[in-house]
Motif scaffolding. Structure first.
Motif, short mmCIF file in Angstrom:
data_model
loop_
_atom_site.label_atom_id
_atom_site.label_comp_id
_atom_site.label_asym_id
_atom_site.label_seq_id
_atom_site.Cartn_x
_atom_site.Cartn_y
_atom_site.Cartn_z
N PRO A 115 0.82 -1.21 0.00
CA PRO A 115 0.00 0.00 0.00
C PRO A 115 0.86 1.27 0.00
CG PRO A 115 -0.76 -1.57 1.66
CD PRO A 115 0.58 -2.04 1.18
N ASN A 116 0.21 2.37 -0.25
CA ASN A 116 0.87 3.67 -0.27
C ASN A 116 1.47 4.02 1.10
OD1 ASN A 116 -2.03 3.93 0.53
ND2 ASN A 116 -1.42 6.04 0.93
N TRP A 117 2.59 4.72 1.06
CA TRP A 117 3.21 5.36 2.23
C TRP A 117 3.55 4.37 3.35
CZ3 TRP A 117 5.87 9.28 1.48
CH2 TRP A 117 6.26 10.18 2.50
N MET A 118 3.98 3.19 2.97
CA MET A 118 4.44 2.21 3.96
C MET A 118 5.92 1.90 3.71
SD MET A 118 1.37 -0.55 4.66
CE MET A 118 2.16 -1.01 6.20
N TRP A 119 6.71 1.95 4.76
CA TRP A 119 8.12 1.63 4.67
C TRP A 119 8.28 0.17 4.24
CZ3 TRP A 119 11.67 5.34 4.79
CH2 TRP A 119 11.38 6.53 5.45
N HIS A 120 9.18 -0.07 3.29
CA HIS A 120 9.36 -1.44 2.81
C HIS A 120 10.77 -1.64 2.26
CE1 HIS A 120 7.95 0.88 -0.68
NE2 HIS A 120 8.70 0.07 -1.42
N GLN A 121 11.19 -2.89 2.19
CA GLN A 121 12.47 -3.28 1.61
C GLN A 121 12.38 -4.70 1.09
OE1 GLN A 121 14.30 -3.94 6.04
NE2 GLN A 121 15.81 -3.78 4.43
N HIS A 122 13.23 -5.01 0.11
CA HIS A 122 13.25 -6.33 -0.51
C HIS A 122 14.52 -7.07 -0.11
CE1 HIS A 122 9.97 -4.91 -3.01
NE2 HIS A 122 10.73 -3.94 -3.49
N ILE A 123 14.40 -8.38 0.05
CA ILE A 123 15.54 -9.22 0.41
C ILE A 123 15.58 -10.45 -0.48
CG2 ILE A 123 16.69 -10.49 2.25
CD1 ILE A 123 15.03 -8.82 4.27
N ASN A 124 16.71 -10.68 -1.12
CA ASN A 124 16.95 -11.93 -1.85
C ASN A 124 17.85 -12.78 -0.96
OD1 ASN A 124 17.62 -14.04 -3.51
ND2 ASN A 124 18.38 -12.79 -5.20
N HIS A 125 17.30 -13.82 -0.36
CA HIS A 125 18.05 -14.63 0.60
C HIS A 125 19.06 -15.56 -0.07
CE1 HIS A 125 15.46 -13.33 3.87
NE2 HIS A 125 14.39 -13.66 3.16
N SER A 126 18.87 -15.84 -1.35
CA SER A 126 19.74 -16.82 -2.01
C SER A 126 21.15 -16.27 -2.21
CB SER A 126 19.15 -17.20 -3.38
OG SER A 126 20.07 -18.02 -4.09
N PRO A 127 22.18 -17.05 -1.92
CA PRO A 127 23.56 -16.61 -2.15
C PRO A 127 24.00 -16.77 -3.59
CG PRO A 127 23.58 -18.78 -1.18
CD PRO A 127 22.13 -18.37 -1.24
N SER A 128 23.16 -17.40 -4.44
CA SER A 128 23.61 -17.70 -5.79
C SER A 128 22.59 -17.44 -6.90
CB SER A 128 24.03 -19.18 -5.87
OG SER A 128 22.94 -20.02 -5.51
N THR A 129 21.32 -17.22 -6.55
CA THR A 129 20.26 -17.10 -7.55
C THR A 129 19.65 -15.71 -7.55
OG1 THR A 129 19.74 -19.45 -7.27
CG2 THR A 129 18.10 -18.09 -8.39
N GLU A 130 19.48 -15.14 -8.74
CA GLU A 130 18.83 -13.84 -8.87
C GLU A 130 17.33 -13.99 -8.64
OE1 GLU A 130 21.77 -11.96 -12.33
OE2 GLU A 130 19.87 -12.95 -12.89
N ALA A 131 16.72 -12.89 -8.23
CA ALA A 131 15.26 -12.81 -8.15
C ALA A 131 14.82 -11.68 -9.08
CB ALA A 131 14.80 -12.53 -6.73
N VAL A 132 13.70 -11.90 -9.76
CA VAL A 132 13.18 -10.90 -10.70
C VAL A 132 11.71 -10.65 -10.39
CG1 VAL A 132 12.73 -10.36 -13.12
CG2 VAL A 132 14.82 -11.59 -12.50
N LEU A 133 11.37 -9.38 -10.26
CA LEU A 133 10.00 -8.96 -9.97
C LEU A 133 9.46 -8.08 -11.09
CD1 LEU A 133 10.43 -7.86 -6.23
CD2 LEU A 133 9.74 -10.11 -7.06
N PHE A 134 8.19 -8.24 -11.42
CA PHE A 134 7.48 -7.30 -12.28
C PHE A 134 6.54 -6.50 -11.38
CE2 PHE A 134 3.47 -6.25 -14.39
CZ PHE A 134 3.94 -5.44 -15.42
#
Length: 369
Positions: free
Chosen positions: A309-328
Protein backbone atom coordinates in the motif's frame (compact mmCIF):
# COMPACT_ATOMS: atom_id res chain seq x y z
CA UNK A 1 -36.98 23.98 9.10
CA UNK A 2 -34.99 26.49 11.11
CA UNK A 3 -31.88 27.88 9.42
CA UNK A 4 -30.23 29.45 12.45
CA UNK A 5 -28.49 27.98 15.47
CA UNK A 6 -30.73 27.70 18.50
CA UNK A 7 -29.47 29.31 21.76
CA UNK A 8 -27.88 26.75 24.10
CA UNK A 9 -27.32 24.12 21.42
CA UNK A 10 -24.38 21.79 22.00
CA UNK A 11 -21.83 21.39 19.21
CA UNK A 12 -23.14 17.89 18.49
CA UNK A 13 -26.68 19.25 18.19
CA UNK A 14 -25.41 22.01 15.89
CA UNK A 15 -23.67 19.40 13.74
CA UNK A 16 -26.99 17.61 13.37
CA UNK A 17 -28.58 20.91 12.43
CA UNK A 18 -25.95 21.49 9.73
CA UNK A 19 -26.49 17.95 8.45
CA UNK A 20 -30.12 18.78 7.83
CA UNK A 21 -28.95 21.69 5.67
CA UNK A 22 -26.44 19.43 3.86
CA UNK A 23 -23.56 21.38 5.37
CA UNK A 24 -20.56 20.39 7.47
CA UNK A 25 -18.34 22.43 9.77
CA UNK A 26 -14.57 22.40 9.30
CA UNK A 27 -14.06 21.29 12.90
CA UNK A 28 -15.41 17.87 11.99
CA UNK A 29 -12.30 17.29 9.86
CA UNK A 30 -9.78 18.50 12.45
CA UNK A 31 -9.48 15.16 14.25
CA UNK A 32 -8.78 13.43 10.94
CA UNK A 33 -6.12 15.95 9.95
CA UNK A 34 -4.22 15.66 13.23
CA UNK A 35 -3.42 11.99 12.58
CA UNK A 36 -1.99 12.81 9.14
CA UNK A 37 1.05 14.77 10.32
CA UNK A 38 3.29 11.86 9.19
CA UNK A 39 1.68 11.80 5.77
CA UNK A 40 -1.29 9.98 4.28
CA UNK A 41 -2.71 6.90 5.95
CA UNK A 42 -2.02 3.75 3.91
CA UNK A 43 -5.08 2.38 2.15
CA UNK A 44 -5.39 -1.37 2.50
CA UNK A 45 -2.84 -3.76 3.96
CA UNK A 46 0.25 -5.57 2.61
CA UNK A 47 -0.86 -8.96 1.35
CA UNK A 48 0.43 -11.89 -0.69
CA UNK A 49 -1.51 -14.32 -2.89
CA UNK A 50 0.40 -17.57 -3.35
CA UNK A 51 0.77 -19.14 -6.76
CA UNK A 52 -0.96 -22.35 -5.67
CA UNK A 53 -4.06 -20.48 -4.54
CA UNK A 54 -4.29 -18.62 -7.83
CA UNK A 55 -3.76 -21.77 -9.90
CA UNK A 56 -6.52 -23.61 -8.03
CA UNK A 57 -8.93 -20.73 -8.58
CA UNK A 58 -8.11 -20.68 -12.29
CA UNK A 59 -8.56 -24.45 -12.51
CA UNK A 60 -11.98 -24.21 -10.89
CA UNK A 61 -12.87 -21.29 -13.13
CA UNK A 62 -12.40 -23.49 -16.21
CA UNK A 63 -15.60 -25.32 -15.26
CA UNK A 64 -17.54 -22.05 -15.19
CA UNK A 65 -18.71 -19.90 -18.06
CA UNK A 66 -20.28 -16.89 -16.39
CA UNK A 67 -20.83 -15.04 -19.68
CA UNK A 68 -20.45 -15.50 -23.42
CA UNK A 69 -17.23 -13.48 -23.79
CA UNK A 70 -14.90 -16.32 -22.66
CA UNK A 71 -13.39 -14.06 -20.01
CA UNK A 72 -12.55 -16.12 -16.98
CA UNK A 73 -10.70 -13.86 -14.59
CA UNK A 74 -10.58 -12.80 -10.97
CA UNK A 75 -9.26 -9.78 -9.10
CA UNK A 76 -6.95 -9.88 -6.09
CA UNK A 77 -9.01 -8.01 -3.48
CA UNK A 78 -7.09 -6.28 -0.71
CA UNK A 79 -8.41 -7.55 2.65
CA UNK A 80 -8.03 -4.09 4.19
CA UNK A 81 -11.22 -2.14 4.96
CA UNK A 82 -12.66 0.13 2.30
CA UNK A 83 -10.54 -1.07 -0.62
CA UNK A 84 -12.58 -2.39 -3.54
CA UNK A 85 -9.60 -3.57 -5.56
CA UNK A 86 -6.00 -4.57 -5.03
CA UNK A 87 -5.34 -0.93 -4.14
CA UNK A 88 -7.77 2.02 -4.24
CA UNK A 89 -6.53 2.79 -7.77
CA UNK A 90 -5.43 -0.53 -9.27
CA UNK A 91 -7.15 -3.86 -9.85
CA UNK A 92 -4.73 -6.76 -10.36
CA UNK A 93 -5.95 -10.22 -11.19
CA UNK A 94 -5.48 -13.25 -13.42
CA UNK A 95 -7.23 -14.49 -16.54
CA UNK A 96 -7.30 -17.87 -18.27
CA UNK A 97 -8.37 -18.87 -21.77
CA UNK A 98 -8.82 -22.40 -23.03
CA UNK A 99 -7.54 -23.67 -26.38
CA UNK A 100 -9.65 -22.36 -29.24
CA UNK A 101 -11.34 -19.64 -27.20
CA UNK A 102 -11.77 -16.00 -28.18
CA UNK A 103 -12.47 -13.29 -25.61
CA UNK A 104 -14.77 -10.94 -27.51
CA UNK A 105 -13.63 -7.56 -28.81
CA UNK A 106 -14.55 -4.42 -26.91
CA UNK A 107 -13.03 -1.16 -25.72
CA UNK A 108 -13.33 1.07 -22.67
CA UNK A 109 -11.97 4.17 -20.98
CA UNK A 110 -10.03 1.95 -18.57
CA UNK A 111 -6.28 1.58 -19.14
CA UNK A 112 -5.17 -2.05 -18.95
CA UNK A 113 -2.14 -4.27 -19.34
CA UNK A 114 -1.42 -8.00 -19.52
CA UNK A 115 1.70 -9.66 -18.12
CA UNK A 116 1.84 -13.19 -19.49
CA UNK A 117 2.24 -16.07 -17.04
CA UNK A 118 1.76 -19.04 -19.37
CA UNK A 119 1.79 -18.09 -23.03
CA UNK A 120 2.84 -19.10 -26.52
CA UNK A 121 3.28 -17.63 -29.99
CA UNK A 122 -0.27 -18.74 -30.79
CA UNK A 123 -1.76 -16.93 -27.82
CA UNK A 124 -2.27 -13.29 -28.73
CA UNK A 125 -4.19 -10.10 -28.11
CA UNK A 126 -5.44 -7.97 -30.99
CA UNK A 127 -5.16 -4.27 -30.11
CA UNK A 128 -6.60 -1.76 -32.60
CA UNK A 129 -6.10 -4.31 -35.34
CA UNK A 130 -2.57 -5.40 -34.42
CA UNK A 131 -1.84 -8.98 -33.47
CA UNK A 132 0.47 -8.97 -30.43
CA UNK A 133 1.89 -12.34 -29.41
CA UNK A 134 1.65 -13.30 -25.74
CA UNK A 135 4.69 -15.40 -24.88
CA UNK A 136 5.89 -16.07 -21.33
CA UNK A 137 6.47 -12.85 -19.33
CA UNK A 138 5.64 -10.53 -22.25
CA UNK A 139 3.85 -7.30 -21.39
CA UNK A 140 0.97 -6.20 -23.64
CA UNK A 141 -0.62 -2.78 -23.13
CA UNK A 142 -4.18 -1.88 -24.10
CA UNK A 143 -4.48 1.88 -23.60
CA UNK A 144 -7.87 3.48 -23.01
CA UNK A 145 -10.30 3.26 -25.93
CA UNK A 146 -8.27 0.68 -27.88
CA UNK A 147 -10.28 -2.19 -29.33
CA UNK A 148 -8.97 -5.48 -28.00
CA UNK A 149 -9.80 -9.18 -28.07
CA UNK A 150 -7.84 -12.23 -26.86
CA UNK A 151 -7.25 -15.36 -28.93
CA UNK A 152 -5.95 -18.75 -27.86
CA UNK A 153 -5.02 -20.65 -31.01
CA UNK A 154 -2.59 -22.89 -29.10
CA UNK A 155 -3.15 -26.36 -27.70
CA UNK A 156 -2.74 -25.29 -24.07
CA UNK A 157 -4.31 -22.89 -21.63
CA UNK A 158 -3.20 -19.28 -21.75
CA UNK A 159 -2.79 -17.41 -18.46
CA UNK A 160 -1.86 -13.82 -17.77
CA UNK A 161 -1.92 -11.12 -15.12
CA UNK A 162 -4.43 -8.31 -15.70
CA UNK A 163 -3.78 -4.87 -14.20
CA UNK A 164 -6.33 -2.09 -14.74
CA UNK A 165 -7.04 1.38 -13.36
CA UNK A 166 -10.75 0.55 -13.02
CA UNK A 167 -11.05 1.50 -9.30
CA UNK A 168 -9.99 5.11 -9.87
CA UNK A 169 -11.99 5.38 -13.09
CA UNK A 170 -15.03 4.15 -11.22
CA UNK A 171 -14.46 6.62 -8.39
CA UNK A 172 -14.19 9.46 -10.91
CA UNK A 173 -17.32 8.21 -12.71
CA UNK A 174 -15.37 8.01 -15.96
CA UNK A 175 -16.08 4.46 -17.13
CA UNK A 176 -17.14 4.08 -20.76
CA UNK A 177 -17.59 0.61 -22.27
CA UNK A 178 -18.39 -0.37 -25.85
CA UNK A 179 -18.65 -3.90 -27.28
CA UNK A 180 -17.41 -4.23 -30.86
CA UNK A 181 -20.43 -6.24 -31.91
CA UNK A 182 -18.67 -9.46 -32.91
CA UNK A 183 -16.02 -11.64 -31.31
CA UNK A 184 -13.13 -10.32 -33.40
CA UNK A 185 -12.05 -7.04 -34.92
CA UNK A 186 -10.47 -6.61 -38.37
CA UNK A 187 -6.67 -7.00 -38.41
CA UNK A 188 -4.16 -4.73 -40.09
CA UNK A 189 -2.49 -6.41 -43.04
CA UNK A 190 0.96 -4.83 -43.40
CA UNK A 191 3.66 -3.61 -41.02
CA UNK A 192 3.38 -0.16 -42.59
CA UNK A 193 -0.15 0.04 -41.17
CA UNK A 194 0.89 -0.95 -37.65
CA UNK A 195 0.70 1.93 -35.18
CA UNK A 196 3.35 0.17 -33.10
CA UNK A 197 5.72 0.50 -36.07
CA UNK A 198 5.78 4.22 -35.26
CA UNK A 199 7.45 3.37 -31.95
CA UNK A 200 10.75 2.85 -33.74
CA UNK A 201 13.39 5.58 -33.70
CA UNK A 202 12.92 5.57 -37.49
CA UNK A 203 9.37 6.57 -38.36
CA UNK A 204 7.37 8.20 -41.18
CA UNK A 205 8.31 11.87 -41.54
CA UNK A 206 5.05 12.86 -43.22
CA UNK A 207 2.82 11.86 -40.30
CA UNK A 208 1.93 13.80 -37.19
CA UNK A 209 3.30 12.38 -33.97
CA UNK A 210 0.79 10.70 -31.69
CA UNK A 211 1.27 9.11 -28.28
CA UNK A 212 -2.26 7.88 -27.50
CA UNK A 213 -3.83 4.54 -28.37
CA UNK A 214 -0.44 2.97 -29.07
CA UNK A 215 -0.66 -0.86 -29.09
CA UNK A 216 2.61 -2.35 -27.93
CA UNK A 217 4.25 -5.58 -26.85
CA UNK A 218 7.29 -5.50 -24.57
CA UNK A 219 8.87 -8.88 -25.37
CA UNK A 220 10.36 -10.54 -22.29
CA UNK A 221 13.38 -11.73 -24.23
CA UNK A 222 14.34 -8.05 -24.67
CA UNK A 223 13.53 -7.10 -21.08
CA UNK A 224 15.44 -10.05 -19.59
CA UNK A 225 18.43 -9.27 -21.84
CA UNK A 226 18.39 -5.69 -20.60
CA UNK A 227 18.33 -6.88 -16.99
CA UNK A 228 21.41 -8.98 -17.72
CA UNK A 229 23.12 -5.98 -19.37
CA UNK A 230 22.55 -3.79 -16.30
CA UNK A 231 23.04 -6.53 -13.68
CA UNK A 232 26.49 -5.23 -12.80
CA UNK A 233 25.27 -1.68 -12.14
CA UNK A 234 24.70 -0.40 -8.65
CA UNK A 235 21.08 0.34 -9.46
CA UNK A 236 18.67 1.78 -6.94
CA UNK A 237 19.44 1.40 -3.21
CA UNK A 238 15.74 0.71 -2.69
CA UNK A 239 14.85 -1.50 -5.66
CA UNK A 240 18.06 -3.02 -7.01
CA UNK A 241 18.49 -3.05 -10.79
CA UNK A 242 15.08 -1.68 -11.77
CA UNK A 243 14.17 -0.98 -15.39
CA UNK A 244 11.27 1.13 -16.63
CA UNK A 245 8.81 0.00 -19.29
CA UNK A 246 8.92 3.39 -20.99
CA UNK A 247 6.08 4.48 -23.25
CA UNK A 248 7.16 3.49 -26.78
CA UNK A 249 6.59 6.97 -28.24
CA UNK A 250 6.90 9.54 -25.45
CA UNK A 251 9.37 7.70 -23.22
CA UNK A 252 7.15 8.58 -20.25
CA UNK A 253 4.94 6.37 -18.12
CA UNK A 254 3.81 3.05 -19.58
CA UNK A 255 0.19 4.22 -19.47
CA UNK A 256 -1.20 7.58 -18.30
CA UNK A 257 -2.24 6.14 -14.92
CA UNK A 258 0.06 3.11 -14.59
CA UNK A 259 3.84 2.69 -14.71
CA UNK A 260 5.53 -0.69 -15.02
CA UNK A 261 8.95 -1.97 -13.97
CA UNK A 262 11.12 -5.08 -14.06
CA UNK A 263 13.65 -5.36 -11.27
CA UNK A 264 16.50 -7.71 -10.59
CA UNK A 265 17.62 -8.42 -7.04
CA UNK A 266 21.16 -9.78 -7.03
CA UNK A 267 21.93 -12.83 -4.84
CA UNK A 268 22.13 -11.82 -1.19
CA UNK A 269 20.82 -8.29 -1.82
CA UNK A 270 18.96 -6.51 0.98
CA UNK A 271 17.67 -3.15 -0.21
CA UNK A 272 17.32 -0.07 1.95
CA UNK A 273 13.92 0.89 3.38
CA UNK A 274 11.87 3.58 1.71
CA UNK A 275 8.27 4.60 1.17
CA UNK A 276 6.30 6.53 -1.43
CA UNK A 277 2.83 7.91 -1.84
CA UNK A 278 2.11 5.46 -4.66
CA UNK A 279 0.83 1.93 -4.18
CA UNK A 280 2.50 -0.99 -5.99
CA UNK A 281 1.41 -4.46 -7.10
CA UNK A 282 3.99 -7.18 -7.81
CA UNK A 283 4.27 -10.47 -9.65
CA UNK A 284 7.28 -12.69 -8.94
CA UNK A 285 8.87 -13.81 -12.22
CA UNK A 286 11.95 -15.61 -10.89
CA UNK A 287 13.52 -16.62 -7.60
CA UNK A 288 12.34 -16.23 -4.04
CA UNK A 289 12.79 -13.77 -1.24
CA UNK A 290 11.08 -11.54 1.30
CA UNK A 291 9.57 -8.08 1.26
CA UNK A 292 9.22 -6.41 4.65
CA UNK A 293 6.36 -3.89 4.71
CA UNK A 294 5.98 -2.08 8.01
CA UNK A 295 5.47 -4.87 10.54
CA UNK A 296 4.44 -7.36 7.85
CA UNK A 297 6.66 -10.04 6.30
CA UNK A 298 5.79 -11.24 2.81
CA UNK A 299 7.76 -14.35 1.82
CA UNK A 300 7.45 -14.83 -1.93
CA UNK A 301 8.53 -17.20 -4.69
CA UNK A 302 7.98 -17.46 -8.44
CA UNK A 303 4.31 -17.15 -9.41
CA UNK A 304 3.22 -15.28 -6.26
CA UNK A 305 1.56 -11.86 -6.34
CA UNK A 306 1.61 -9.22 -3.61
CA UNK A 307 0.72 -5.61 -2.87
CA UNK A 308 2.43 -2.77 -1.02
CA UNK A 309 0.00 0.00 0.00
CA UNK A 310 0.87 3.67 -0.27
CA UNK A 311 3.21 5.36 2.23
CA UNK A 312 4.44 2.21 3.96
CA UNK A 313 8.12 1.63 4.67
CA UNK A 314 9.36 -1.44 2.81
CA UNK A 315 12.47 -3.28 1.61
CA UNK A 316 13.25 -6.33 -0.51
CA UNK A 317 15.54 -9.22 0.41
CA UNK A 318 16.95 -11.93 -1.85
CA UNK A 319 18.05 -14.63 0.60
CA UNK A 320 19.74 -16.82 -2.01
CA UNK A 321 23.56 -16.61 -2.15
CA UNK A 322 23.61 -17.70 -5.79
CA UNK A 323 20.26 -17.10 -7.55
CA UNK A 324 18.83 -13.84 -8.87
CA UNK A 325 15.26 -12.81 -8.15
CA UNK A 326 13.18 -10.90 -10.70
CA UNK A 327 10.00 -8.96 -9.97
CA UNK A 328 7.48 -7.30 -12.28
CA UNK A 329 5.60 -4.38 -10.75
CA UNK A 330 2.97 -1.79 -11.61
CA UNK A 331 2.30 1.45 -9.76
CA UNK A 332 -0.16 4.34 -9.79
CA UNK A 333 2.69 6.88 -9.54
CA UNK A 334 1.86 8.64 -12.87
CA UNK A 335 -1.59 9.49 -11.57
CA UNK A 336 -0.16 11.01 -8.40
CA UNK A 337 2.62 12.82 -10.28
CA UNK A 338 0.03 14.46 -12.54
CA UNK A 339 -1.66 15.81 -9.40
CA UNK A 340 1.64 16.92 -7.86
CA UNK A 341 1.19 14.36 -5.09
CA UNK A 342 4.02 11.91 -5.70
CA UNK A 343 6.62 11.84 -2.92
CA UNK A 344 9.32 9.47 -1.67
CA UNK A 345 11.22 9.16 1.60
CA UNK A 346 14.04 9.23 2.58
CA UNK A 347 14.75 10.70 -0.86
CA UNK A 348 13.76 10.40 -4.52
CA UNK A 349 15.07 7.26 -6.20
CA UNK A 350 13.92 7.59 -9.81
CA UNK A 351 15.58 9.86 -12.33
CA UNK A 352 18.23 11.17 -9.93
CA UNK A 353 21.37 9.22 -10.82
CA UNK A 354 23.98 10.46 -13.33
CA UNK A 355 24.53 9.08 -16.81
CA UNK A 356 27.73 7.06 -17.33
CA UNK A 357 30.71 9.35 -17.75
CA UNK A 358 32.35 9.77 -21.16
CA UNK A 359 35.61 7.74 -21.06
CA UNK A 360 37.65 10.50 -22.70
CA UNK A 361 36.36 13.01 -20.15
CA UNK A 362 37.41 10.67 -17.31
CA UNK A 363 40.94 10.43 -18.71
CA UNK A 364 41.21 14.16 -19.16
CA UNK A 365 39.71 14.98 -15.77
CA UNK A 366 36.63 16.76 -17.14
CA UNK A 367 34.04 14.69 -15.28
CA UNK A 368 31.39 16.65 -13.41
CA UNK A 369 28.67 15.34 -11.11
Amino acid sequence: MTTTREPGQTLAEFDEHLDELHLRGQWQYDAQLVQLTDGPLPAGVPFLWQRGLAERALEEMCTVRANDTARRNFTFINPGPGVDGTTPTLAMGMQITLPGEIASAHRHSINALRFVVDGSANLYTSVDGERLAMEDSDLIITPAYTWHDHHNESDKRGIWIDILDVPVMGYLRQIFFEPYGSSTQPLRETRADFISSRSSSVRPAWERRDSTRIPFRYAWRDVRAALRDFAGCEGSPFDGVILHYAHPISGGSTLPTIDCFAQLLRPGLQTQRHRHTSSVVYYVVEGEGTTLVGDHRLDWSAGDSFVIPNWMWHQHINHSPSTEAVLFSATDAPLLAALGMYREEPHDSFGTGPYPAVPADVVRGHVTT
